[in-house]
Design an enzyme around this catalytic site. Structure first.
Site, PDB file in Angstrom:
ATOM      1  N   ASP A 216       0.852  -1.179   0.000  1.00  0.00           N
ATOM      2  CA  ASP A 216       0.000   0.000   0.000  1.00  0.00           C
ATOM      3  C   ASP A 216       0.895   1.238   0.000  1.00  0.00           C
ATOM      4  OD1 ASP A 216      -3.091   0.677   0.594  1.00  0.00           O
ATOM      5  OD2 ASP A 216      -1.816   2.196   1.509  1.00  0.00           O
ATOM      6  N   ILE A 217       0.637   2.158  -0.949  1.00  0.00           N
ATOM      7  CA  ILE A 217       1.430   3.391  -1.022  1.00  0.00           C
ATOM      8  C   ILE A 217       1.007   4.322   0.108  1.00  0.00           C
ATOM      9  CG2 ILE A 217       2.034   5.393  -2.437  1.00  0.00           C
ATOM     10  CD1 ILE A 217       1.442   3.707  -4.898  1.00  0.00           C
ATOM     11  N   ASN A 224      -2.819  12.578  -4.520  1.00  0.00           N
ATOM     12  CA  ASN A 224      -3.892  12.947  -5.447  1.00  0.00           C
ATOM     13  C   ASN A 224      -4.478  14.313  -5.120  1.00  0.00           C
ATOM     14  OD1 ASN A 224      -3.954  10.761  -7.249  1.00  0.00           O
ATOM     15  ND2 ASN A 224      -5.199   9.530  -5.866  1.00  0.00           N
ATOM     16  N   ASP A 233      -1.353   9.071 -10.980  1.00  0.00           N
ATOM     17  CA  ASP A 233      -1.209   7.955 -11.922  1.00  0.00           C
ATOM     18  C   ASP A 233       0.256   7.703 -12.254  1.00  0.00           C
ATOM     19  OD1 ASP A 233      -3.916   7.593 -11.976  1.00  0.00           O
ATOM     20  OD2 ASP A 233      -4.237   8.480 -13.952  1.00  0.00           O
ATOM     21  N   GLU A 259      -4.225   2.316  -4.854  1.00  0.00           N
ATOM     22  CA  GLU A 259      -2.790   2.277  -4.540  1.00  0.00           C
ATOM     23  C   GLU A 259      -2.371   0.934  -3.966  1.00  0.00           C
ATOM     24  OE1 GLU A 259      -4.769   4.151  -0.849  1.00  0.00           O
ATOM     25  OE2 GLU A 259      -5.175   3.808  -2.974  1.00  0.00           O
TER      26      GLU A 259
END
Length: 357
Positions: A216-217, A224, A233, A259
């Site tokens: 997971d980022i 965003n 993106d 993500e």
């Protein structure tokens, strides 16, 4: 050999090929089909594997010989044990020119029935580039090869469609829909004869077993919100690129959406798995992302057990991600280690659906 029966047989084999949805078995079916169509000695499908920034190697993804079972290299074979690109210049030449080539070898250096070789390109836009290699006692006429060339064109189109349907449009990684089928293979015990190595070729394979990692980022919502979805993106695309560079060619890499990424890591111990996931985490942390500069990831992983379902195994790894975010993010945690340390209980059923930003 008249053309009409060959064409009819080619159509029949094409129908069987396009019914195949298992990518690993598609080339095996192609090799067996061409062997039957041409009545030759041997047909092999060879794919180039390895990253673009490292030496490429030939993987035998299907080898059919008259009177023998069709075989292939194990999909998890180590690159170092595979023949390098330069070891087969004729294959490399065909890949480069995208035209078929034929050659005749001297009788002194060939086995019976393996005097003439014909190599045809596999024209694909998505997936691994490759060639079809046909060995025969007598040279093959261009007339007999025309139905095969047509078959390969349709095969290439079908492979492109199959690959595209199984990959995430943005990152090019495998998508969520392909995960369950691959997971079932990973959770099944591997027997010694599950994959057969082509005769006369040596291969070394890692230990059996799989590890599932969930990535997971960190703070992706802030990316965003602060930089816009186009930059978001771009971060996803770059993280996917780092994944390809960090893991081996046979490890399966997925984007589950948003993500969240998933990795099926083949073989090794818990220490080996930790090393692989930690290497990926460090590669992300040190990469200079445009505008954002620094991005980090939280990773949780678990060993896949034979009794596991995809959801159960994913849930355990996701608990590692959840715990990593609670402990400060930008770290790799193993579910089994967390249970041993008493941080988690093995009967915990939390699915990790809470995101911390």
């Amino acid at each position: 050999m008249t053309v009409q029966p060959v064409v009819e047989d080619a159509i029949s084999h094409l129908a069987a090929l396009t019914a195949q949805r298992d990518r690993e078995m598609l080339d095996v079916s192609l090799a067996q089909g061409v062997l039957e169509l041409l009545s030759v000695t041997s047909v092999g499908v060879y794919r180039l594997v390895g990253r673009d920034d490292e030496p490429r190697h030939w993987l035998c993804s299907g080898l059919a010989r008259r009177g023998q079972l069709t075989v292939s290299d194990p999909p998890w074979v180590d690159l170092e044990s595979l023949p390098p690109l330069a070891a087969y210049p004729m294959r490399a030449s065909v890949l480069d020119s995208r035209l078929l080539e034929q050659a005749e070898l001297s009788e002194e250096v060939t086995e019976p029935g393996l005097r003439h070789v014909t190599v045809l390109p596999l024209l694909v836009e998505v997936g691994l580039p490759g060639v079809l290699e046909v060995w025969s006692e007598k040279p093959l006429s261009l007339q007999s090869l025309r139905p095969i060339q047509t078959l390969l064109k349709v095969f290439g189109n079908f492979q492109n469609l199959l690959e595209s349907s199984q990959r995430d449009a943005l990152t090019g990684l495998l998508n969520r829909q392909t995960f369950d089928a691959t997971f079932l293979k990973a959770s099944m015990p591997v027997t010694a004869d599950a994959y057969q190595v082509p005769a006369g070729e040596r291969r070394s394979v890692p230990a059996t077993g799989y590890w599932l990692g969930v990535v997971d980022i960190d703070h992706f919502k802030k990316v965003n919100d602060g930089f816009g979805h186009l930059i978001g993106d771009e971060v996803l695309v770059l993280v996917a690129r780092i994944m390809r560079q960090s893991f081996r060619h046979y490890d399966r890499l997925y984007r589950f959406g948003g993500e969240e990424f998933v990795i099926l890591l083949r073989g090794g111990t818990e220490v080996d798995a930790m090393g692989a996931f930690e290497r990926f985490r460090k590669n992300v942390e040190s990469y200079p992302f445009p505008q954002i500069n620094r991005v980090t990831v939280s990773v949780g992983f678990t060993e896949i057990e034979h009794k596991d379902t995809p959801n159960v195994s994913f849930s355990r790894a996701d608990q590692g991600v959840y715990q990593a975010k609670h402990q400060g993010r930008n770290q790799v945690l193993c579910y089994e280690a967390l249970v041993r340390e008493g941080v988690l209980k093995s009967e915990d059923t939390h699915v990790g659906d809470v995101e911390l930003f």
